[in-house]
Design a protein around this motif. Structure first.
Motif, mmCIF file in Angstrom:
data_model
loop_
_atom_site.group_PDB
_atom_site.id
_atom_site.type_symbol
_atom_site.label_atom_id
_atom_site.label_comp_id
_atom_site.label_asym_id
_atom_site.label_seq_id
_atom_site.Cartn_x
_atom_site.Cartn_y
_atom_site.Cartn_z
ATOM 1 N N THR A 82 0.821 -1.214 0.000
ATOM 2 C CA THR A 82 0.000 0.000 0.000
ATOM 3 C C THR A 82 0.859 1.271 0.000
ATOM 4 O O THR A 82 0.351 2.358 -0.245
ATOM 5 C CB THR A 82 -0.934 0.035 1.225
ATOM 6 N N THR A 83 2.131 1.132 0.295
ATOM 7 C CA THR A 83 3.027 2.300 0.324
ATOM 8 C C THR A 83 3.660 2.571 -1.038
ATOM 9 O O THR A 83 4.004 3.711 -1.359
ATOM 10 C CB THR A 83 4.146 2.076 1.385
ATOM 11 N N VAL A 142 2.295 5.409 -3.282
ATOM 12 C CA VAL A 142 2.396 6.724 -2.629
ATOM 13 C C VAL A 142 3.852 7.196 -2.688
ATOM 14 O O VAL A 142 4.138 8.365 -2.921
ATOM 15 C CB VAL A 142 1.918 6.654 -1.159
ATOM 16 N N VAL A 160 -4.282 11.310 -4.668
ATOM 17 C CA VAL A 160 -4.693 10.746 -3.382
ATOM 18 C C VAL A 160 -5.889 9.800 -3.486
ATOM 19 O O VAL A 160 -6.384 9.321 -2.473
ATOM 20 C CB VAL A 160 -5.012 11.872 -2.362
ATOM 21 N N SER A 161 -6.384 9.537 -4.702
ATOM 22 C CA SER A 161 -7.578 8.692 -4.818
ATOM 23 C C SER A 161 -7.337 7.414 -5.625
ATOM 24 O O SER A 161 -8.284 6.741 -6.003
ATOM 25 C CB SER A 161 -8.722 9.485 -5.467
ATOM 26 N N GLU A 182 -5.685 3.680 -5.639
ATOM 27 C CA GLU A 182 -5.067 2.703 -4.747
ATOM 28 C C GLU A 182 -5.098 1.295 -5.319
ATOM 29 O O GLU A 182 -5.818 1.031 -6.290
ATOM 30 C CB GLU A 182 -5.681 2.761 -3.347
ATOM 31 N N ALA A 238 -10.341 5.004 -4.998
ATOM 32 C CA ALA A 238 -10.951 5.166 -3.676
ATOM 33 C C ALA A 238 -12.353 5.747 -3.737
ATOM 34 O O ALA A 238 -13.169 5.513 -2.861
ATOM 35 C CB ALA A 238 -10.061 6.048 -2.799
#
Lengths: 255, 426
Positions: B55-56, B59, B162-163, B165, B170
């Motif tokens: 999950t990192t 990002v 930021v959306s 994933e 998201a």
């Protein structure tokens, strides 16, 4: 630009990039609705990414990026000598940013892994303030252009700028974002300095702490919340270490 | 002693992303040196990724680049999803592509107007245009503003999204926001036509060097995310065999690696995509290419500027169509697939603004990265830029160009590739 009906001198600004993705200086060219006003209020003396002008007479130097090579150290010292005001622009400049993750590895091994038998020169990552004196730090990955505009206005009229003392949670409430903890997910909003208008929790990612600790950050309560929600220590430490901005929290994490 | 001498040294070329140097030396009409060297400080992202949770990864790798962070994010997500055998839902696929188009538009407009155009207008930057030709700055601002808002709406933020994933997206953007953007995109064709009229009068240097062009291979559409790799020299490989296409190696003088395939170097980017996949361009984009004199297969690297403008028209049409499809989807259309980490490896290839990008991760059974590799478009272009420079200088030095003219010409060559140097050195 006029302030209290006094015509202000346009400050000469310079933007310099070091170890970074250059996303923060790109923000300076964003926010298109006020871009023309912003550029008219200042005089861009040096900004390598958008201009071939290479002036050395500037009032405000914006430093983007962390410091990770000897030539960067020397370049930064030269800029410090020339600049009246030196501003760290963005999380890499303020804290080292994601670059700091490199420091957890043996640099020789890192070099071998990436460059084989032709290693490149590199130093452990440092923030700008670990190398020279810094007058102001604007955190954010990337910085929020609106905040940068406000800060430049403050610098022009020589009025100190104060960042919000409260954490990101306050801004989530203001924009009716559902709390990530309610969805069983980790968020550093409770301990991170506000001022970004909380885009990351609203977008679904949650806060990763790019702006560093809030002045009123309550780590004890935060760790209690993380424990109560049954979230993992491993994930928490990875998150707190991500931007290099919460080394104090990592060292006191009781989980 | 040499009677005629051209001696050009450019330290930290301006109006490009990142740090690179140009060095040219011609003595008595004979080329002695022509080099493009990348001196950016390395960041060691492949090392930083080690041990990180799945999950990192996206990002973190978004931070490789401040301009094409959405592209990095998408390549990263795809590599992870390939490793775990995850197929993302249809709605997520469409929204990711829409975010991708927003980024292509944003990045191309930034390059065309802010970085490339000043050379053609003989200005140090776009800033003097604020006084002389404010309408050009307004045009650029409007196009870029719209592209940024498209990214913000779909990906939550343009720089470092930021959306997006692992497993999908998201959130579904507000459909009213999407239809509003769609109307603005339709209206933006006027601006794109004006941009075409402006750029068509720019005279690009008459220079050709036969080059191998590498891109994703379109099957029925112009390719952006995933699929096979192709080259104009006839190479055809699956995405997972990207290493056979890129062949990265380290040189003494560059912090960026170099790449080569059938020849000493190859090119990626808008021109490579159009050269390889022009049949799949929207008809209006193809018309614009014709108007701009971009006739595939073009071996003039300066044509990459025009290729970017042609792609702006193509992705604007595509975005309008995609918004229709997204708005028509059921309110409860799934956005996320189930993600179960497993040991394995995956490759994600994405056509980002500057060319084909690869992320490759090896995961352990807990979904932590054991090994990572990212091959960046500019890394693939650096050797080609270097090899273009010699013949370019020879050709124009023979016509009696001065040092400053040669310096401008070589700077324009580098800028034509729209290099993302800090990316290439990640």
């Amino acid at each position: 630009m006029k302030h209290l009906s006094i015509q202000l001198k346009r400050p000469g600004i310079a933007v310099f990039d070091f170890t970074s993705c250059e996303g923060c200086e790109l923000q300076l060219a964003n926010k298109e609705d006020t871009l023309v006003d912003f550029l008219s209020a200042v005089e861009v003396v040096a900004f390598r990414e958008v201009s071939s002008e290479k002036g050395e007479d500037y009032d405000i130097a914006f430093i983007e990026g962390a410091i990770s090579r000897q030539d960067e150290v020397e370049r930064l010292r030269g800029i410090r000598e020339r600049a009246k005001v030196l501003v760290s622009l963005g999380t890499c400049a303020c804290f080292g940013g994601v670059n700091r993750l490199k420091n957890a590895f043996d640099l020789e091994a890192a070099n071998r892994e990436v460059y084989g038998d032709k290693p490149k020169e590199t130093l452990p990552v440092r923030s700008v303030s670990e190398v020279v004196a810094v007058d102001l730090e604007i955190p954010g990955c990337p910085v929020n252009k609106e905040e940068v505009e406000r800060i430049v206005q403050h610098l022009m009229v020589d009025v100190p700028y104060s960042f919000p003392l409260y954490p990101v949670c306050v801004e989530c409430r203001q924009r009716f974002t559902i709390c990530l903890f309610e969805k069983g997910r980790l968020c550093l909003g409770p301990i991170t300095r506000a001022g970004c208008n909380a885009p990351c929790p609203a977008g679904g990612l949650g806060c990763w702490g790019c702006r560093g600790p809030a002045a009123v950050a309550n780590y004890e309560e935060f760790f209690a919340l993380v424990r109560e929600r049954g979230l993992m220590r491993e994930e928490l430490i990875e998150r707190l270490s991500f931007f290099g901005a919460f080394e104090d929290a990592v060292s006191c994490c009781p989980l | 002693m040499a009677t005629t001498l051209i001696d050009v040294k450019v330290h930290h070329l301006t109006r490009v992303e990142g740090h690179g140097d140009i060095r040219i030396r011609v003595e008595d009409g004979k080329l002695v040196e022509a080099s493009w060297e990348v001196v950016e400080t390395p960041r060691y992202f492949e090392v930083m990724l080690k041990g990180k949770h799945y999950t990192t990864a996206a990002v973190l790798t978004a931070r490789i680049c401040g301009i094409c962070s959405i592209g990095h994010c998408l390549a990263s997500l795809r590599a992870t999803e390939q490793a775990f055998g995850v197929t993302i839902p249809e709605a997520a696929r469409k929204l990711r592509l829409l975010a991708k188009h927003g980024e292509t538009l944003q990045s191309h407009v930034l390059h065309l107007f802010f970085l490339a155009a000043p050379d053609f207008l003989r200005l140090p930057s776009v800033l003097p245009l604020l006084e002389a030709h404010p309408e050009i700055v307004r045009l650029a601002r409007d196009l870029k503003g719209l592209a940024n808002r498209l990214c913000d709406t779909v990906a939550g933020r343009t720089t470092h999204p930021v959306s997006l994933e692992v497993g999908g997206v998201a959130r579904m953007p507000d459909k009213r926001d999407l239809t509003g953007l769609q109307a603005e995109l339709r209206a933006s064709f006027d601006n794109l036509r004006r941009a075409t009229d402006l750029f068509r009068i720019f005279s690009i240097p008459d220079f050709q060097r036969e080059t191998e062009f590498v891109s994703l291979k379109g099957e029925n559409t112009y390719p952006f995310i995933g699929g096979r790799i192709m080259s104009s020299d006839g190479v055809d490989l699956p995405e997972a065999d990207y290493q056979a296409a890129t062949n990265e190696y380290v040189t003494e003088n560059n912090t960026s690696k170099w790449c080569g395939l059938s020849r000493d170097a190859y090119a990626v980017g808008a021109l490579a995509r159009i050269n390889n996949n022009h049949l799949f361009l929207h008809p209006e984009a193809r018309d614009a290419a014709f108007v701009l004199g971009l006739l595939p297969v073009s071996h003039n690297p300066f044509m990459n500027n025009f290729a970017q403008l042609v792609e702006c028209i193509h992705v604007t049409h595509e975005s309008i169509r995609l918004i229709d499809e997204v708005v028509d989807m059921a309110a409860n259309a799934p956005l996320m697939a189930e993600v179960v980490p497993r040991a394995g490896e995956g490759v994600g290839a994405v056509e980002v603004p500057r060319g084909i990008l690869f992320h490759h991760y090896v995961y352990d059974e807990r979904g932590r990265i054991l090994k990572a590799n990212c091959v960046i478009p500019t890394t693939q272009n650096n050797a080609n830029i270097h090899l273009d420079m010699g013949p370019l200088v020879e050709r124009f030095a023979a016509e009696g160009m001065s040092d400053s003219q040669i310096e401008l010409l070589c700077s324009m060559l580098v800028r034509a590739y729209d290099p993302c140097i800090s990316c290439s050195v990640h």
